[in-house]
Each structure stands twice: as C-alpha cells, then as structure tokens.
Design a protein around this motif. Sequence first.
Motif, PDB file in Angstrom:
ATOM      1  N   ILE A  54       0.845  -1.200   0.000  1.00  0.00           N
ATOM      2  CA  ILE A  54       0.000   0.000   0.000  1.00  0.00           C
ATOM      3  C   ILE A  54       0.878   1.247   0.000  1.00  0.00           C
ATOM      4  N   ARG A  55       1.890   1.259   0.833  1.00  0.00           N
ATOM      5  CA  ARG A  55       2.786   2.425   0.884  1.00  0.00           C
ATOM      6  C   ARG A  55       3.432   2.672  -0.478  1.00  0.00           C
ATOM      7  N   ASP A  56       3.777   1.590  -1.158  1.00  0.00           N
ATOM      8  CA  ASP A  56       4.457   1.722  -2.447  1.00  0.00           C
ATOM      9  C   ASP A  56       3.562   2.334  -3.519  1.00  0.00           C
ATOM     10  N   ARG A  57       2.259   2.156  -3.393  1.00  0.00           N
ATOM     11  CA  ARG A  57       1.348   2.612  -4.449  1.00  0.00           C
ATOM     12  C   ARG A  57       0.808   4.019  -4.216  1.00  0.00           C
ATOM     13  N   PHE A  58       0.960   4.525  -3.009  1.00  0.00           N
ATOM     14  CA  PHE A  58       0.518   5.888  -2.714  1.00  0.00           C
ATOM     15  C   PHE A  58       1.704   6.847  -2.740  1.00  0.00           C
ATOM     16  N   ARG A  59       1.446   8.049  -3.207  1.00  0.00           N
ATOM     17  CA  ARG A  59       2.393   9.146  -3.000  1.00  0.00           C
ATOM     18  C   ARG A  59       2.115   9.675  -1.598  1.00  0.00           C
ATOM     19  N   VAL A  60       3.077   9.575  -0.730  1.00  0.00           N
ATOM     20  CA  VAL A  60       2.879   9.931   0.677  1.00  0.00           C
ATOM     21  C   VAL A  60       3.405  11.336   0.928  1.00  0.00           C
ATOM     22  N   VAL A  61       2.580  12.158   1.569  1.00  0.00           N
ATOM     23  CA  VAL A  61       3.007  13.514   1.920  1.00  0.00           C
ATOM     24  C   VAL A  61       2.547  13.802   3.344  1.00  0.00           C
ATOM     25  N   MET A  62       3.417  14.429   4.115  1.00  0.00           N
ATOM     26  CA  MET A  62       3.083  14.773   5.495  1.00  0.00           C
ATOM     27  C   MET A  62       2.219  16.033   5.502  1.00  0.00           C
ATOM     28  N   PHE A  63       1.110  15.950   6.224  1.00  0.00           N
ATOM     29  CA  PHE A  63       0.187  17.083   6.306  1.00  0.00           C
ATOM     30  C   PHE A  63       0.459  17.819   7.615  1.00  0.00           C
ATOM     31  N   PRO A  64       0.830  19.097   7.541  1.00  0.00           N
ATOM     32  CA  PRO A  64       1.244  19.815   8.756  1.00  0.00           C
ATOM     33  C   PRO A  64       0.064  20.262   9.614  1.00  0.00           C
ATOM     34  N   LYS A  65       0.378  20.594  10.846  1.00  0.00           N
ATOM     35  CA  LYS A  65      -0.603  21.225  11.727  1.00  0.00           C
ATOM     36  C   LYS A  65      -0.435  22.737  11.617  1.00  0.00           C
ATOM     37  N   PRO A  66      -1.537  23.479  11.663  1.00  0.00           N
ATOM     38  CA  PRO A  66      -1.403  24.940  11.668  1.00  0.00           C
ATOM     39  C   PRO A  66      -0.833  25.413  12.998  1.00  0.00           C
ATOM     40  N   SER A  67      -0.157  26.538  12.956  1.00  0.00           N
ATOM     41  CA  SER A  67       0.402  27.116  14.178  1.00  0.00           C
ATOM     42  C   SER A  67      -0.357  28.385  14.538  1.00  0.00           C
ATOM     43  N   ALA A  68      -0.057  28.919  15.699  1.00  0.00           N
ATOM     44  CA  ALA A  68      -0.703  30.157  16.141  1.00  0.00           C
ATOM     45  C   ALA A  68      -0.428  31.294  15.162  1.00  0.00           C
ATOM     46  N   ASP A  69       0.710  31.250  14.497  1.00  0.00           N
ATOM     47  CA  ASP A  69       1.048  32.298  13.531  1.00  0.00           C
ATOM     48  C   ASP A  69       0.124  32.283  12.317  1.00  0.00           C
ATOM     49  N   ASP A  70      -0.573  31.162  12.099  1.00  0.00           N
ATOM     50  CA  ASP A  70      -1.469  31.046  10.945  1.00  0.00           C
ATOM     51  C   ASP A  70      -2.877  31.555  11.236  1.00  0.00           C
ATOM     52  N   LEU A  71      -3.144  31.950  12.474  1.00  0.00           N
ATOM     53  CA  LEU A  71      -4.519  32.249  12.872  1.00  0.00           C
ATOM     54  C   LEU A  71      -5.183  33.299  11.985  1.00  0.00           C
ATOM     55  N   ASP A  72      -4.519  34.420  11.762  1.00  0.00           N
ATOM     56  CA  ASP A  72      -5.143  35.492  10.979  1.00  0.00           C
ATOM     57  C   ASP A  72      -5.409  35.061   9.537  1.00  0.00           C
ATOM     58  N   ALA A  73      -4.566  34.189   9.007  1.00  0.00           N
ATOM     59  CA  ALA A  73      -4.785  33.691   7.647  1.00  0.00           C
ATOM     60  C   ALA A  73      -5.911  32.665   7.609  1.00  0.00           C
ATOM     61  N   LEU A  74      -6.115  31.955   8.715  1.00  0.00           N
ATOM     62  CA  LEU A  74      -7.128  30.903   8.755  1.00  0.00           C
ATOM     63  C   LEU A  74      -8.537  31.435   8.996  1.00  0.00           C
ATOM     64  N   LEU A  75      -8.665  32.486   9.778  1.00  0.00           N
ATOM     65  CA  LEU A  75      -9.991  32.947  10.197  1.00  0.00           C
ATOM     66  C   LEU A  75     -10.932  33.280   9.034  1.00  0.00           C
TER      67      LEU A  75
END
Length: 274
Positions: free
Chosen positions: A194-215
């Motif tokens: 399964i791992r071999d057939r998927f392109r695996v990418v790490m999905f990050p967590k937002p940080s407090a610095d992203d708050l104004d962009a997220l709202l």
Amino acid sequence: MNPKLKEILKPLAHVINTPLPLVEAPPLLRVRNALAFEFPYALNVIDFALADLVGRATVRLRPLLLVGDPGAGKSRFARRLGEILGVSVWREDASRSDGAVFGGTDRRWYSVEPCHPFLAIARGKIGNPLVLIDELEKAGTRSDYGRLWDCLLGFLEVETSARYPDPALQTTLDVSQVSYVATANSIEPLPSPIRDRFRVVMFPKPSADDLDALLPAVLDDLARERGLDAAWVPPLDGVERAAIGQSWRGGSMRRLRRMVEAVLRERDQRAARN
C-alpha cells in the motif's frame, strides 16, 4: 436474477454501457489560490498534489496519502481538493470497510453490491470522481472477507483498474480514471504494498502564527454551512480575535472551528436580545 441485484441495478442503469464525461482539469493557479486561502499552512501539500495535474487535460490524481496528526484538516483538505477541481467526492470510512464491501460483493449474496469506485462514478455521473478513504491505517486486519488494504491494490494501478472484474455485475469495469486520496494519522500499520502505491506527503498542523490567515476561510466555510453569503458574516472584531488567540495556540482545526462557531452563536444571541 437476484432480486436484490435487480433493485441495485435499477438506479445504475444510466451509467451501464454509457459513455460518461471526464471532468477537465481547471486552471491550476486558480485551484492553488482557492486551496491556499483555506489551507495557508499546507502550501507544500497543495503544490505536491497539484503537480500531478500539470499537463493533464482531465482530472486524475495518482493515489495520494495525507499523513498527519488528528485534527490538522486532512479529510477536509481531500474533500475540498476534489470539490475545487470540480469532481464529485465519495467518502469511504476505512475503519468500517473491508475488501468485500469496497471491492463489491458476489451476486450470490443477498447483500450484493457493486464495487464502490463504480458507485462513486454512478453517483457523480462522471468517469473521474475522487474517492476519499479516511483513516486508512484503521482498516480491519481480519481476512475473513478480505482486507481493504489488499482489495485496494487492484484499484490503485491503471493496468488493473481498467479491467476490474466486478463480482456483483460479473463483468469487467473500467474505473481507471478514479482518483484516490487517503488520510492516515500514521503509516506504521500500513503494509508495504500500500505504501508503495501511494504518493505519501506529510500534512502539517497549523500554528498560532497562521490564525489570521485561517480565520477568513473558517468564517466562509461556516457561512456556507449555514446557507449564507459570506458577506453576511463580518470578520471577527478585535475582542473576538483576541479571545480566540488566547485559547488557540495552533494544532487542531476542529477546535478552532468550534471556537469560531461559539463566537458566532454569541453574536446571534446578542442580536436576538437587542
């Protein structure tokens, strides 16, 4: 014919032996900008996903696996990726699925059902829907009815998915234009095929610095859920923004949404009292 099969085939008649359209790939810059507005903390993931569509006339992503902590927004990203690309999205909960469910059940069984990628095609009335497989690592490991992981292998390769032998319809289906995006909190439980057939990418967590962009995106999304034009939901004022900023230090997007929802409820209650 199995009465249950006749019942299932009736609503599928419009896609059996019928040419279906393939959704054309939209301008990728427009897609990137729309996703970046909603997921400003995941620009690398956006670029990684969309790179697969460069030069393609129609929408088809190679299997993509988003790996990251719970609450980071993986499932919502996968859904919005499909929606913004203009394709229908079929969601599969891996923890409740197995090979016999996803891959279709034999017509000898009363619970007969075609494979889910074909059902995704039928529901969307297009040949290239997106199948979202949530929490892939939580798929069952019992082999009584076939593991979901093993069943998926036949769908993730173009060669085999173009000639999938559906056990319910007892004919060969071409489901090769379906895109698969899966989410997982960890890749450790996943078998290597399964791992071999998927392109695996790490999905990050937002940080407090992203708050104004997220709202703004969170407010837009909540307005959409309420059936409102986003223009009718004003941005958070200074007091509201400060209250959320003190409590949300990054991490879970679910928690941030709940906090913004609480602010909007408080607004509604104040308006009702005035």
